[in-house]
Design a protein around this motif. Structure first.
Motif, mmCIF file in Angstrom:
data_model
loop_
_atom_site.group_PDB
_atom_site.id
_atom_site.type_symbol
_atom_site.label_atom_id
_atom_site.label_comp_id
_atom_site.label_asym_id
_atom_site.label_seq_id
_atom_site.Cartn_x
_atom_site.Cartn_y
_atom_site.Cartn_z
ATOM 1 N N GLY A 24 32.132 85.611 93.289
ATOM 2 C CA GLY A 24 31.918 84.198 93.001
ATOM 3 C C GLY A 24 32.940 83.663 92.016
ATOM 4 O O GLY A 24 33.816 84.399 91.536
ATOM 5 N N PRO A 25 32.848 82.390 91.668
ATOM 6 C CA PRO A 25 33.855 81.749 90.813
ATOM 7 C C PRO A 25 33.809 82.228 89.373
ATOM 8 O O PRO A 25 32.853 82.860 88.927
ATOM 9 N N PHE A 26 34.875 81.910 88.648
ATOM 10 C CA PHE A 26 34.973 82.170 87.224
ATOM 11 C C PHE A 26 35.048 80.842 86.476
ATOM 12 O O PHE A 26 35.511 79.837 87.015
ATOM 13 N N LEU A 27 34.598 80.872 85.232
ATOM 14 C CA LEU A 27 34.658 79.688 84.383
ATOM 15 C C LEU A 27 35.291 80.062 83.056
ATOM 16 O O LEU A 27 34.939 81.081 82.461
ATOM 17 N N ILE A 28 36.256 79.239 82.620
ATOM 18 C CA ILE A 28 36.880 79.437 81.313
ATOM 19 C C ILE A 28 36.691 78.172 80.486
ATOM 20 O O ILE A 28 36.979 77.067 80.950
ATOM 21 N N GLY A 29 36.172 78.343 79.269
ATOM 22 C CA GLY A 29 36.059 77.250 78.313
ATOM 23 C C GLY A 29 36.947 77.546 77.116
ATOM 24 O O GLY A 29 36.979 78.688 76.640
ATOM 25 N N THR A 30 37.674 76.547 76.629
ATOM 26 C CA THR A 30 38.655 76.769 75.560
ATOM 27 C C THR A 30 38.556 75.690 74.489
ATOM 28 O O THR A 30 38.582 74.492 74.797
ATOM 29 N N ARG A 31 38.431 76.132 73.237
ATOM 30 C CA ARG A 31 38.487 75.223 72.088
ATOM 31 C C ARG A 31 39.546 75.764 71.125
ATOM 32 O O ARG A 31 39.400 76.865 70.579
ATOM 33 N N ILE A 32 40.626 75.009 70.956
ATOM 34 C CA ILE A 32 41.700 75.385 70.034
ATOM 35 C C ILE A 32 41.662 74.441 68.838
ATOM 36 O O ILE A 32 41.943 73.244 68.972
ATOM 37 N N PHE A 43 35.906 81.139 76.219
ATOM 38 C CA PHE A 43 34.789 81.748 76.943
ATOM 39 C C PHE A 43 35.240 82.128 78.335
ATOM 40 O O PHE A 43 35.925 81.346 79.008
ATOM 41 N N LEU A 44 34.838 83.304 78.777
ATOM 42 C CA LEU A 44 34.996 83.704 80.168
ATOM 43 C C LEU A 44 33.618 84.025 80.725
ATOM 44 O O LEU A 44 32.938 84.919 80.212
ATOM 45 N N PHE A 45 33.231 83.287 81.743
ATOM 46 C CA PHE A 45 31.982 83.590 82.446
ATOM 47 C C PHE A 45 32.333 84.014 83.865
ATOM 48 O O PHE A 45 33.076 83.333 84.567
ATOM 49 N N GLU A 46 31.790 85.166 84.271
ATOM 50 C CA GLU A 46 31.923 85.572 85.660
ATOM 51 C C GLU A 46 30.573 85.433 86.360
ATOM 52 O O GLU A 46 29.527 85.236 85.703
ATOM 53 N N THR A 47 30.590 85.559 87.685
ATOM 54 C CA THR A 47 29.364 85.325 88.451
ATOM 55 C C THR A 47 29.048 86.472 89.405
ATOM 56 O O THR A 47 28.228 86.307 90.303
#
Length: 460
Positions: A72-80, A155-159
């Motif tokens: 399934g898809p991956f999601l990346i969230g980034t706060r710099i 953040f890395l979220f896998e499914t």
């Protein structure tokens, strides 16, 4: 040291029922990764739960397709906040195993979070939704209190973790820059026990080994042919016993690690395994008795028989079966060479007279671990020990499997896993649950760790 008011707010967030209500919303999504309907729920979970949660933390969010069609898809969230600050990488998985509807006690629905005393029942409550919710909440509390984190966060979220993380290696390899960081802090798996705050630094790997003794298409009467026809079940039993004896001791040197490092032995010294309510009784004399229970579980390899069969075991007839099969599993620690496991077993069995046993070996999770003496480990332990009533246990390897190697081997990161569950949580089974006291303490521990990382960034 974490401010007392931040600890109070973390406690209040759980005690008020706010955390339970948020977790109930997460559990509501039946994100089963090995079912088509689960794929629909997974997309909704990413879009309706994780994306808003990360956006509220000031993250830019992007969803990516999986290079492997089975995943399934991956999601990346980034706060710099500032490029020169330390960068934290967090990980979680949105998928869960089958809900086992109709098999939960008290008629519970796996997709409805229900409380019974300190137990919060629901699929994903412990694995992994409750755990990544703790970390998301800790960051939210810290940001609300201080106005900034003092570090950058990704953040890395896998499914697809529950189906072996298909495509994760390729995705991480292709997105090294987007996932570059200084340290991984994530939560999955269990603590040493319900009462002991725990950091584990890696995971054992896993190789499944299929043994097949397929001698003839038919079964033959045991009275007419017994003693002149090779019995595949007897052959298989002997073959297995030559690999791992009847007391759980591995007999093939190629299936063992080269050593138990002194640093691993020191980290595990004095740790007690089991002997808690609900734990099974440990068996004396099982496994390598030259090692402690903690060393066998977290620092060594085991070869387990997962399934074994020939003919119909419930309705046997007086016949020699034509075929017998077994599935074994090698759980191995970092440092073990597993590339030639199938070949080594085949060669060993042939030398023992079992050349008729067909061997197939297939790896899944890869073993990896951060060195016990890594400076990040000492830093994290000192932070956690300041806010916990008990000293933090350091486990070099989690007993089960996790895709830790993508962080250590591909991204070159030290990995700190702060689990918010316990061995009796019944993950993957009916009645999976999160313990409220662990959620309460875990939120304080995670908040303290993130707060200390922010102060570390200010001093850099």
């Amino acid at each position: 040291m974490i401010p007392a008011e931040l600890v109070t707010k973390a406690h209040e967030h759980v005690d008020s029922g706010a955390f339970f209500a948020e977790l109930a919303e997460l559990v509501r999504y039946p994100t089963v990764s090995d079912h088509p309907s689960g794929r629909v729920a997974i997309k909704a979970y990413l879009d309706e739960v994780l994306t808003p949660a990360l956006t509220a933390l000031g993250c830019s969010v992007e969803t990516y397709p999986n290079p492997d069609p089975d995943g399934g898809p991956f999601l990346i969230g980034t706060r710099i906040e500032r490029p020169e600050l330390p960068t934290l990488l967090c990980y979680g998985h949105a998928d869960v195993v089958d809900g086992h509807e109709g098999r939960w006690s008290e008629g519970r629905d796996p997709w409805t979070l229900t409380a019974d005393g300190e137990r919060w029942y629901g699929r994903g409550s412990a694995d992994n939704k409750g755990q990544h919710l703790v970390n998301l909440t800790a960051l939210r509390l810290l940001l609300a209190e201080t106005g900034s984190l003092g570090f950058n966060v990704k953040f890395l979220f896998e499914t697809g973790e529950e189906i072996g993380s298909p495509g994760l290696d390729e995705f991480v390899e292709a997105n090294r820059e987007a996932l570059s960081a200084d340290v991984l802090i994530a939560s999955d798996g269990p603590r040493l026990d319900a009462a002991t705050p725990t950091l584990f630094l890696g995971a054992r790997g896993s190789v499944r080994i299929a043994l097949d003794v397929d001698l003839r298409p038919d079964a033959y009467h045991s009275g007419n042919w017994g003693g002149v026809l090779r019995n595949p079940a007897t052959t298989l039993a002997g073959a297995i016993a030559s690999l791992v004896d009847g007391h759980g001791r591995v007999q093939v040197p190629e299936l063992l690690p080269p050593e138990l490092p002194d640093s691993v032995r020191a980290a595990l010294a004095g740790l007690e395994i089991g002997n808690k309510p609900g734990d099974p009784a440990l068996d004396d004399g099982w496994g390598d008795t030259g090692l402690t229970a903690a060393e066998r579980l977290y620092g060594w390899n085991t070869l387990e028989v997962l399934s074994l069969g020939a003919a119909d075991i419930d309705r046997p007839v007086n016949a020699i079966p034509g075929r017998a099969r077994a599935m074994l599993q090698l759980r191995y620690v970092a440092g073990t060479d597993v590339d030639g496991v199938g070949e080594a077993i085949t060669k060993h069995l042939a030398a023992k007279g079992f050349s008729m046993v067909d061997v197939t070996a297939e790896g899944s999770f890869v073993a990896s671990r951060t060195p016990v003496d890594d400076p990040w480990v000492g830093w994290a332990k000192s932070v956690l020990d300041e806010v916990s009533e008990q000293r933090t246990a350091i486990l070099p390897s989690f007993g089960g499997g996790l895709p830790n190697h993508v962080f250590t081997d591909l991204l070159g990161l030290p990995t700190l896993w702060l689990p918010h569950s316990y061995p009796g949580c019944l993950q993957h089974a009916p009645d999976e649950h999160l313990l409220a006291p662990i959620a309460r303490e875990g939120l304080v521990l995670a908040t303290a760790l993130f707060h200390a990382l922010g102060r570390r960034g200010e001093e850099a």
